[in-house]
Design a protein around this motif. Structure first.
Motif, PDB file in Angstrom:
ATOM      1  N   ALA A 239      54.228  25.790  62.347  1.00 36.73           N
ATOM      2  CA  ALA A 239      53.721  25.013  61.206  1.00 36.73           C
ATOM      3  C   ALA A 239      53.278  25.942  60.082  1.00 36.73           C
ATOM      4  N   HIS A 240      52.667  27.075  60.425  1.00 39.69           N
ATOM      5  CA  HIS A 240      52.232  28.024  59.394  1.00 39.69           C
ATOM      6  C   HIS A 240      53.423  28.760  58.768  1.00 39.69           C
ATOM      7  N   LEU A 241      54.414  29.115  59.588  1.00 40.76           N
ATOM      8  CA  LEU A 241      55.618  29.770  59.072  1.00 40.76           C
ATOM      9  C   LEU A 241      56.354  28.871  58.086  1.00 40.76           C
ATOM     10  N   LEU A 242      56.341  27.576  58.335  1.00 39.03           N
ATOM     11  CA  LEU A 242      57.048  26.627  57.479  1.00 39.03           C
ATOM     12  C   LEU A 242      56.154  26.063  56.375  1.00 39.03           C
ATOM     13  N   GLY A 243      54.954  26.603  56.258  1.00 36.39           N
ATOM     14  CA  GLY A 243      54.009  26.173  55.231  1.00 36.39           C
ATOM     15  C   GLY A 243      54.016  27.087  54.013  1.00 36.39           C
ATOM     16  N   HIS A 244      52.875  27.177  53.363  1.00 31.56           N
ATOM     17  CA  HIS A 244      52.758  27.934  52.116  1.00 31.56           C
ATOM     18  C   HIS A 244      51.702  29.030  52.215  1.00 31.56           C
ATOM     19  N   ALA A 245      51.868  30.039  51.382  1.00 29.08           N
ATOM     20  CA  ALA A 245      50.921  31.149  51.286  1.00 29.08           C
ATOM     21  C   ALA A 245      50.559  31.368  49.824  1.00 29.08           C
ATOM     22  N   GLU A 246      49.440  32.040  49.617  1.00 30.85           N
ATOM     23  CA  GLU A 246      48.997  32.396  48.270  1.00 30.85           C
ATOM     24  C   GLU A 246      48.980  33.909  48.159  1.00 30.85           C
ATOM     25  N   CYS A 247      49.541  34.430  47.090  1.00 31.53           N
ATOM     26  CA  CYS A 247      49.516  35.864  46.836  1.00 31.53           C
ATOM     27  C   CYS A 247      48.083  36.276  46.474  1.00 31.53           C
ATOM     28  N   PRO A 248      47.495  37.225  47.206  1.00 30.45           N
ATOM     29  CA  PRO A 248      46.139  37.648  46.892  1.00 30.45           C
ATOM     30  C   PRO A 248      46.015  38.322  45.512  1.00 30.45           C
ATOM     31  N   ARG A 249      47.096  38.875  45.031  1.00 29.22           N
ATOM     32  CA  ARG A 249      47.060  39.594  43.763  1.00 29.22           C
ATOM     33  C   ARG A 249      47.169  38.669  42.555  1.00 29.22           C
ATOM     34  N   CYS A 250      48.118  37.711  42.589  1.00 28.40           N
ATOM     35  CA  CYS A 250      48.356  36.890  41.395  1.00 28.40           C
ATOM     36  C   CYS A 250      48.071  35.402  41.592  1.00 28.40           C
ATOM     37  N   ALA A 251      47.748  34.998  42.822  1.00 23.01           N
ATOM     38  CA  ALA A 251      47.412  33.620  43.174  1.00 23.01           C
ATOM     39  C   ALA A 251      48.607  32.663  43.116  1.00 23.01           C
ATOM     40  N   SER A 252      49.828  33.185  43.018  1.00 27.88           N
ATOM     41  CA  SER A 252      50.977  32.274  43.069  1.00 27.88           C
ATOM     42  C   SER A 252      51.150  31.787  44.507  1.00 27.88           C
ATOM     43  N   VAL A 253      51.601  30.555  44.630  1.00 30.58           N
ATOM     44  CA  VAL A 253      51.791  29.927  45.935  1.00 30.58           C
ATOM     45  C   VAL A 253      53.286  29.862  46.208  1.00 30.58           C
ATOM     46  N   PHE A 254      53.680  30.197  47.438  1.00 23.10           N
ATOM     47  CA  PHE A 254      55.097  30.204  47.790  1.00 23.10           C
ATOM     48  C   PHE A 254      55.275  29.725  49.222  1.00 23.10           C
ATOM     49  N   HIS A 255      56.502  29.302  49.527  1.00 25.68           N
ATOM     50  CA  HIS A 255      56.878  28.835  50.857  1.00 25.68           C
ATOM     51  C   HIS A 255      57.195  30.074  51.700  1.00 25.68           C
ATOM     52  N   VAL A 256      56.504  30.265  52.795  1.00 28.90           N
ATOM     53  CA  VAL A 256      56.612  31.486  53.595  1.00 28.90           C
ATOM     54  C   VAL A 256      58.035  31.710  54.097  1.00 28.90           C
ATOM     55  N   ALA A 257      58.609  30.766  54.812  1.00 26.55           N
ATOM     56  CA  ALA A 257      59.934  30.951  55.400  1.00 26.55           C
ATOM     57  C   ALA A 257      61.015  31.130  54.334  1.00 26.55           C
ATOM     58  N   GLU A 258      60.941  30.368  53.249  1.00 30.37           N
ATOM     59  CA  GLU A 258      61.953  30.491  52.190  1.00 30.37           C
ATOM     60  C   GLU A 258      61.878  31.866  51.533  1.00 30.37           C
ATOM     61  N   GLU A 259      60.678  32.373  51.308  1.00 28.36           N
ATOM     62  CA  GLU A 259      60.530  33.700  50.692  1.00 28.36           C
ATOM     63  C   GLU A 259      61.076  34.778  51.616  1.00 28.36           C
ATOM     64  N   TYR A 260      60.776  34.673  52.897  1.00 27.95           N
ATOM     65  CA  TYR A 260      61.283  35.647  53.870  1.00 27.95           C
ATOM     66  C   TYR A 260      62.810  35.604  53.916  1.00 27.95           C
ATOM     67  N   THR A 261      63.366  34.403  53.951  1.00 25.73           N
ATOM     68  CA  THR A 261      64.816  34.245  53.979  1.00 25.73           C
ATOM     69  C   THR A 261      65.451  34.855  52.740  1.00 25.73           C
ATOM     70  N   SER A 262      64.893  34.575  51.576  1.00 24.15           N
ATOM     71  CA  SER A 262      65.414  35.091  50.321  1.00 24.15           C
ATOM     72  C   SER A 262      65.339  36.620  50.279  1.00 24.15           C
ATOM     73  N   ALA A 263      64.225  37.179  50.722  1.00 25.18           N
ATOM     74  CA  ALA A 263      64.025  38.631  50.666  1.00 25.18           C
ATOM     75  C   ALA A 263      64.922  39.365  51.661  1.00 25.18           C
ATOM     76  N   ASN A 264      65.383  38.703  52.707  1.00 28.44           N
ATOM     77  CA  ASN A 264      66.171  39.356  53.753  1.00 28.44           C
ATOM     78  C   ASN A 264      67.622  38.885  53.809  1.00 28.44           C
ATOM     79  N   ARG A 265      68.049  38.203  52.753  1.00 29.43           N
ATOM     80  CA  ARG A 265      69.421  37.732  52.684  1.00 29.43           C
ATOM     81  C   ARG A 265      70.355  38.925  52.458  1.00 29.43           C
ATOM     82  N   PRO A 266      71.479  38.983  53.184  1.00 29.10           N
ATOM     83  CA  PRO A 266      72.411  40.087  52.977  1.00 29.10           C
ATOM     84  C   PRO A 266      72.980  40.086  51.554  1.00 29.10           C
ATOM     85  N   VAL A 267      73.259  41.269  51.057  1.00 31.03           N
ATOM     86  CA  VAL A 267      73.874  41.413  49.737  1.00 31.03           C
ATOM     87  C   VAL A 267      75.339  41.009  49.862  1.00 31.03           C
ATOM     88  N   MET A 268      75.780  40.150  48.953  1.00 33.78           N
ATOM     89  CA  MET A 268      77.158  39.684  48.984  1.00 33.78           C
ATOM     90  C   MET A 268      78.013  40.556  48.117  1.00 33.78           C
TER      91      MET A 268
END
Length: 88
Positions: free
Chosen positions: A59-88
């Motif tokens: 539930a936490h992995l599929l939820g949201h997090a807040e950046c401690p530096r800028c306070a932006s909120v993002f979806h944890v799993a989607e951000e991880y997926t995007s950051a680790n997507r292979p280069v095409m």
């Protein structure tokens, strides 16, 4: 920034070499009843099999997090997926 989901807690934080995880922000878990697809299946299987801590982590992995530096909120799993997507 780091995301922690486990025995030490469920939070986002800035990682400092000497101080550890600082400026922690609690993660915002997804509502299990609102999950769909694979996430819903994983959560339901964990609950069915009596794996409460695992279900909570999902539930936490599929939820949201807040950046401690800028306070932006993002979806944890989607951000991880995007950051680790292979280069095409």
């Amino acid at each position: 920034m780091t995301i922690a989901i486990g025995a030490y807690g469920r939070y986002s934080a800035l990682r400092d070499w000497h101080l550890g995880d600082v400026e922690r922000r609690d993660l915002r878990p997804a509502d299990p009843t609102a999950l769909s697809g694979v996430g819903r299946g994983m959560h339901e299987a964990a609950v069915r099999d009596g794996q409460g801590p695992l279900a909570d982590g999902i539930a936490h992995l599929l939820g949201h997090a807040e950046c401690p530096r800028c306070a932006s909120v993002f979806h944890v799993a989607e951000e991880y997926t995007s950051a680790n997507r292979p280069v095409m």
